[in-house]
Design an enzyme around this catalytic site. Structure first.
Site, PDB file in Angstrom:
ATOM      1  N   GLU A  48     -53.531  50.982  54.091  1.00  0.00           N
ATOM      2  CA  GLU A  48     -54.789  50.494  53.535  1.00  0.00           C
ATOM      3  C   GLU A  48     -55.845  50.306  54.626  1.00  0.00           C
ATOM      4  O   GLU A  48     -55.538  49.817  55.715  1.00  0.00           O
ATOM      5  CB  GLU A  48     -54.560  49.173  52.796  1.00  0.00           C
ATOM      6  CG  GLU A  48     -53.636  49.322  51.594  1.00  0.00           C
ATOM      7  CD  GLU A  48     -53.634  48.096  50.695  1.00  0.00           C
ATOM      8  OE1 GLU A  48     -53.433  48.253  49.485  1.00  0.00           O
ATOM      9  OE2 GLU A  48     -53.843  46.977  51.223  1.00  0.00           O
ATOM     10  N   LYS A  95     -48.135  40.721  59.486  1.00  0.00           N
ATOM     11  CA  LYS A  95     -49.497  41.226  59.684  1.00  0.00           C
ATOM     12  C   LYS A  95     -49.831  41.461  61.142  1.00  0.00           C
ATOM     13  O   LYS A  95     -50.486  42.446  61.493  1.00  0.00           O
ATOM     14  CB  LYS A  95     -50.507  40.245  59.087  1.00  0.00           C
ATOM     15  CG  LYS A  95     -50.480  40.262  57.566  1.00  0.00           C
ATOM     16  CD  LYS A  95     -51.837  39.856  56.991  1.00  0.00           C
ATOM     17  CE  LYS A  95     -51.863  40.190  55.511  1.00  0.00           C
ATOM     18  NZ  LYS A  95     -53.222  40.220  54.961  1.00  0.00           N
ATOM     19  N   LYS A 125     -64.145  32.897  63.025  1.00  0.00           N
ATOM     20  CA  LYS A 125     -62.925  32.394  62.397  1.00  0.00           C
ATOM     21  C   LYS A 125     -62.208  31.448  63.345  1.00  0.00           C
ATOM     22  O   LYS A 125     -62.270  31.616  64.560  1.00  0.00           O
ATOM     23  CB  LYS A 125     -61.961  33.543  62.093  1.00  0.00           C
ATOM     24  CG  LYS A 125     -62.301  34.369  60.869  1.00  0.00           C
ATOM     25  CD  LYS A 125     -61.242  35.465  60.723  1.00  0.00           C
ATOM     26  CE  LYS A 125     -61.320  36.174  59.406  1.00  0.00           C
ATOM     27  NZ  LYS A 125     -60.327  37.274  59.365  1.00  0.00           N
ATOM     28  N   ASN A 156     -48.558  49.048  52.820  1.00  0.00           N
ATOM     29  CA  ASN A 156     -47.698  48.648  51.703  1.00  0.00           C
ATOM     30  C   ASN A 156     -46.468  49.545  51.731  1.00  0.00           C
ATOM     31  O   ASN A 156     -46.562  50.736  51.423  1.00  0.00           O
ATOM     32  CB  ASN A 156     -48.420  48.805  50.366  1.00  0.00           C
ATOM     33  CG  ASN A 156     -49.433  47.700  50.121  1.00  0.00           C
ATOM     34  OD1 ASN A 156     -50.230  47.780  49.216  1.00  0.00           O
ATOM     35  ND2 ASN A 156     -49.419  46.662  50.957  1.00  0.00           N
ATOM     36  N   ARG A 205     -43.988  50.598  50.077  1.00  0.00           N
ATOM     37  CA  ARG A 205     -43.385  50.799  48.748  1.00  0.00           C
ATOM     38  C   ARG A 205     -44.285  51.743  47.971  1.00  0.00           C
ATOM     39  O   ARG A 205     -45.356  52.101  48.442  1.00  0.00           O
ATOM     40  CB  ARG A 205     -43.313  49.466  48.007  1.00  0.00           C
ATOM     41  CG  ARG A 205     -44.684  48.783  47.989  1.00  0.00           C
ATOM     42  CD  ARG A 205     -44.770  47.628  47.049  1.00  0.00           C
ATOM     43  NE  ARG A 205     -45.967  46.829  47.267  1.00  0.00           N
ATOM     44  CZ  ARG A 205     -47.155  47.080  46.738  1.00  0.00           C
ATOM     45  NH1 ARG A 205     -47.319  48.147  45.969  1.00  0.00           N
ATOM     46  NH2 ARG A 205     -48.199  46.317  46.989  1.00  0.00           N
ATOM     47  N   ARG A 258     -56.352  49.765  34.863  1.00  0.00           N
ATOM     48  CA  ARG A 258     -55.188  48.981  34.454  1.00  0.00           C
ATOM     49  C   ARG A 258     -55.469  48.224  33.172  1.00  0.00           C
ATOM     50  O   ARG A 258     -56.415  47.432  33.109  1.00  0.00           O
ATOM     51  CB  ARG A 258     -54.810  47.993  35.556  1.00  0.00           C
ATOM     52  CG  ARG A 258     -54.532  48.656  36.884  1.00  0.00           C
ATOM     53  CD  ARG A 258     -53.998  47.663  37.877  1.00  0.00           C
ATOM     54  NE  ARG A 258     -53.911  48.244  39.214  1.00  0.00           N
ATOM     55  CZ  ARG A 258     -53.328  47.646  40.248  1.00  0.00           C
ATOM     56  NH1 ARG A 258     -52.807  46.438  40.093  1.00  0.00           N
ATOM     57  NH2 ARG A 258     -53.279  48.243  41.421  1.00  0.00           N
ATOM     58  N   VAL A 272     -48.833  50.628  42.377  1.00  0.00           N
ATOM     59  CA  VAL A 272     -49.252  50.758  40.981  1.00  0.00           C
ATOM     60  C   VAL A 272     -50.083  52.025  40.795  1.00  0.00           C
ATOM     61  O   VAL A 272     -49.915  52.761  39.825  1.00  0.00           O
ATOM     62  CB  VAL A 272     -50.085  49.525  40.555  1.00  0.00           C
ATOM     63  CG1 VAL A 272     -50.649  49.715  39.155  1.00  0.00           C
ATOM     64  CG2 VAL A 272     -49.252  48.257  40.625  1.00  0.00           C
ATOM     65  N   GLY A 314     -57.657  29.337  54.743  1.00  0.00           N
ATOM     66  CA  GLY A 314     -58.400  28.664  53.673  1.00  0.00           C
ATOM     67  C   GLY A 314     -59.882  28.529  53.940  1.00  0.00           C
ATOM     68  O   GLY A 314     -60.567  27.703  53.327  1.00  0.00           O
TER      69      GLY A 314
END
Lengths: 455, 168, 168, 455
Positions: free
Chosen positions: D275, D117, D158, D291, D293, D339, D296, D164
């Site tokens: 994205e 990232k 942050k 991404n 690849r 989906r 979907v 978390g």
């Protein structure tokens, strides 16, 4: 896409193909069917199906007014004619135009002009496309001998008024011409009241090659490679392939140029095919005619170019620009199609309609089957006998032939008689494997060998 | 939530599939009131009750029965021209797809009215295709009982147009 | 072939998954010597013997342990791993796809020969995946009766490799 | 095409899609399956199927060595990873490269760089692609207030070492920052041993938009429009559409430019997705990740561009030039995908594997279903719950929504519990119809309304 709902007015595999292509583009498909085709695959796939008339084509698929009425009554803004039936009738295209329906094909005047053999040849000549060399009126045997010296033997003598072979003969020498001319001219005079004769070069070793073209109607034209359809029986194509592996590249380029030159000259719109005779011995090509529609064998061109030609028909008809350049349509690999017919090759190809009890077409890499059949489908007796097309694709012709043989071996159809044994036979012939073919091969060599095997 | 109430037909099917795919000789599933006994031995007897030996090599006994069955889908998406014709009546049908008209021209009286007696040659309506108006003959003798189609409506081939009670 | 001898760990896994995916309260499967009792009630008692209540909400009791499997897929186009295992013999199967080797290294004597007596821990062959050589343990006691696969041959998951006559 | 045989190493609908795309190009497809997928559709369609391991993914689909061994042992010269599983693991791509197998996807180093990232963001920054505006280390509440004046409220504080949600809070005013800073910093110090804080702009009204890209590996890159995937549940996309109808054209062009600029800078090879977060209130876009690849939701891009992206993956991987220019990829019409999952939307989306007793997907104009399911198919309990994708296409978004509603109404699946009721519910929501959506809409509005309806 300005088309929102199309009427599909054909039947069989092409209707199913048209419906699917339309739906893939988001276009609603209404399928016009005869009574006999109510349960056809196209009817099942379509967004709506209407029964337009009884089974006989004359009262259903061959009635232009009925089709256009159906399009208007079901709110369609376009009509796809498929192939055969009325696809090349200018009357249907112009009736559509008069009523604001987009006819998915060439303009009516193009269909009319190219549908007239003389006019088509005149257009070809004007566009610089080579025709079979020949002569005008020939006065007598001596003039014929002089002309034949120029054309080269063998030559074909024909009656100007002719038809049905009357007054026609092949001459392989000056002696043949001397012996035959007067007899043929008299025969023509008796038959047609006109003994005028003319001469054409006779092509001993001919292949049928044709170029798939597309035009935007404004003069931008593209080709999608050529097809070799030399395996024919009674002028019906049985196997078709792309590219024509037997043709040298330089001649292929000349072929493409000739085809594009003709269709550009008429500002051709949508899909079409320019057919040529390929004189293998002389390495020349001669224009035959233009088929102003999509053809049965279009899938082999799709396979080697990667284009969906039916979707492209919709796009062009819907007003999208044909925004490719020729170098963006490379031909890659090799594809062969053969036609599966419900006919008995052992009984003079008698049609054998009936219910298919088992429909198991082959599948796998490079195997495509375009068909409207399914388990339990009843092939009706009213129409042509084609039940599907097997199309195989591979990197080279040799691999493609192997793949075709394997695919034919895996094809299983029960319930009716098909020409599958003949297709398998052809695919195994050394002449087919070695691509030593011409338009007379099937009738003079392929079929006799097939018959002999069965005794 | 009781155990037996939740067994679905598909569950039973699933278990049968599981059994078929295995090469087990028998299988016994008991879930609350639900009891399933599967055996490849046609003479097999379930662990509670006797089971008649079926002809098939797979013996199935299901104690608590399944309720809603799975239905088979119909094959055709668009049912075309079908209509129930009442007993004793006969339909005059469309000779082809077209537009139905009851009268020879707008404003004119209709060809036939309900109650009217007709013979084979009586023209009963028009079917128009692209301004081509074709009269439809009755084709039988009898009394008009009902006109099924509205004026100007599209009809498909073979669509029933007019119901006639045939003459005896 | 007895029923119980064919239950595989995967079968048990499958049944457990089926149970988990359902909302049944309990499930009891009995196949020959094999008995499986599943319950969502931690205090549940299987239908033959008492089971200690585990902490987990899912109680599993497996009676006859898994030994040698053999399943046949139904409608698959390319039947991979299927072979008839002779009665009385049990197959040692491939734990995954890979290349089968009989010996620890080229030229070395094979791990086992036909006629040799083996025990659970005896290494009987290697399965290689990208130069990673994993020894396969027999998993049962008995006598090697046949080696089904050639040296260097690709085997799929679950392919029978070596036939063993189990010790009584 | 230099690829002659491919190993498909995924499962479900994408495996079936990959097998079909390969076969259409004449490429033989070998399907690697786990024990549980022996009877899957991909296994049935493939030219050959091999069982590589037991059902658990870890022992089958997630073992790179096992996959490459399988490719070599079955004579494959290429491997298609699909999506999920190992598709974005550089290890698989490099193992392929080491053994002469063409990995159908980006180069391993590209996957590794974009998969990190921090590195991905650094690459984006270097390529001039906007990121979420933020700060470096912030010393105290006062510094935070000064920074927030520049960024604009609301802001997100942050912990640098964070994760978390510890040490994280949203501040909508200077008072919020004053009240929260020390507490959060202390919390972070306790949790991670490091109280360092930094700040980012908080996007209140965010859409998820992404750009489908393709590269030839040499710097020529193209986009195939953008997708709006704002309807998400727990970061899982549920509906996806193309184009993003909510975005003005000028911003769309900026979006495309940003995406192309990033992938061109790494000489990206094959298909990928860039994205972005779309800040609707501020009309800005911020890079999220790449991404590396196929995704979907690629079919909506296929529908509006007319390209088959899986076939294009094969072509590019096989060495064909990416011989299009951007203006030859026009986006036409609108497409929406949803989906279909085997899960119970009334029971916290619990997976519901089992046997499908009736599989009747919708069909018709503009309706496409990509699925591996069939009557009698057993959805195994070992993998994700997606059983198919419904994709509808129409000329406009409004028509597309109507078509989607109709298609969902016609979908019939029996034998297991699916999320169909939720999909139907969403498709009927006024917010969905009016395209008033953001990434929190489904969880905060759509799902509560759905639950309410059921009481």
């Amino acid at each position: 896409m300005s088309i929102s709902r199309v009427l599909s007015v054909n039947r069989g595999e092409i209707a199913a193909r048209v419906v699917k292509a339309a739906q893939a583009l988001g276009i609603e498909a209404v399928q016009a069917v005869s009574q006999a085709d109510r349960e056809s695959m196209a009817a099942q796939l379509a967004d709506r199906t209407v029964v337009i008339g009884p089974a006989p084509s004359r009262l259903s698929y061959l009635d232009p007014k009925l089709l256009v009425h159906t399009a208007l009554a079901t709110g369609c803004d376009a009509l796809h004619p498929g192939y055969g039936f009325l696809s090349e009738r200018a009357a249907l295209a112009s009736l559509c135009a008069e009523h604001g329906i987009t006819f998915i094909g060439p303009r009516p005047e193009t269909i009319a002009a190219l549908g007239d053999k003389l006019e088509a040849k005149a257009l070809a000549r004007a566009a610089g496309v080579p025709l079979v060399p020949g002569t005008d009126r020939i006065a007598d045997a001596a003039a014929a001998q002089a002309a034949a010296e120029t054309l080269g033997y063998p030559v074909l003598m024909k009656a100007s008024a002719g038809g049905g072979g009357r007054g026609m003969f092949i001459a392989r020498s000056a002696a043949d011409l001397a012996a035959g001319f007067d007899k043929a001219s008299n025969e023509a005079r008796e038959a047609f009241g006109d003994g005028t004769m003319y001469m054409e070069r006779y092509v001993e070793n001919a292949r049928h090659v044709e170029v798939q073209v597309f035009g935007d109607g404004k003069g931008h034209v593209l080709h999608f490679g050529e097809r070799d359809c030399s395996i024919q029986r009674r002028y019906q194509k049985v196997f078709e392939e792309s590219p024509c592996a037997a043709m040298p590249q330089a001649l292929r380029e000349e072929l493409h140029r000739a085809a594009l030159s003709l269709v550009a000259s008429v500002k051709y719109q949508n899909a079409g095919t320019v057919e040529f005779l390929y004189d293998v011995n002389r390495q020349e090509i001669y224009f035959i005619e233009v088929n102003a529609r999509i053809q049965v064998e279009h899938p082999v061109s799709e396979q080697v170019t990667g284009f969906d030609l039916i979707q492209l028909q919709f796009r062009v008809a819907g007003g999208e620009p044909l925004h490719y350049t020729q170098d963006q349509i490379p031909v890659r690999g090799h594809a062969i199609e053969c036609r599966l017919n419900a006919e008995d090759p052992y009984q003079d190809f008698r049609p054998s309609p009936g219910r298919i009890t088992r429909w198991q077409p082959p599948r796998g890499a490079g195997v495509r089957v375009d068909s409207h059949c399914y388990d339990g489908y009843l092939v009706p007796p009213f129409y042509d006998s084609m039940i599907g097309k097997l199309i195989v694709t591979a990197a080279t012709r040799a691999e493609c032939v192997e793949r075709l043989q394997a695919a034919l071996a895996r094809t299983e159809i029960d319930g009716l008689t098909t020409n599958l044994p003949l297709l398998r036979h052809i695919a195994q012939q050394p002449d087919f494997i070695d691509n030593q073919l011409n338009t007379r091969w099937l009738e003079t060599t392929g079929l006799p060998a097939f018959g002999a095997k069965q005794e | 939530m009781s155990a037996g109430s939740n067994i679905k037909p598909q569950d039973v099917e699933g278990l049968i599939e599981l059994f078929k795919a295995s090469n087990w000789d028998e299988m016994h599933v008991q879930v609350g009131e639900f009891e399933l006994f599967l055996s490849n031995d046609p003479k097999a007897v379930g662990p509670g009750k006797a089971v008649a030996a079926p002809a098939a090599p797979l013996a199935v006994s299901v104690a608590a029965p399944a309720s809603a069955p799975a239905t088979a889908p119909a094959s055709i998406a668009h049912a075309p021209v079908t209509a129930a014709i009442p007993d004793g009546l006969v339909a005059i049908r469309a000779p082809n797809l077209g537009t139905f008209y009851r009268a020879p021209k707008p404003g004119a009286p209709p060809y036939v009215e309900v109650g009217q007696t007709i013979s084979e040659d009586t023209e009963v309506c028009l079917i128009e295709v692209m301004k081509l108006f074709a009269p439809v003959a009755a084709g039988l003798r009898g009394v008009v009982r009902e006109v099924l189609v509205k004026d100007g409506q599209m009809v498909e081939f073979d669509a029933p147009l007019i119901l006639v009670e045939p003459a005896k």
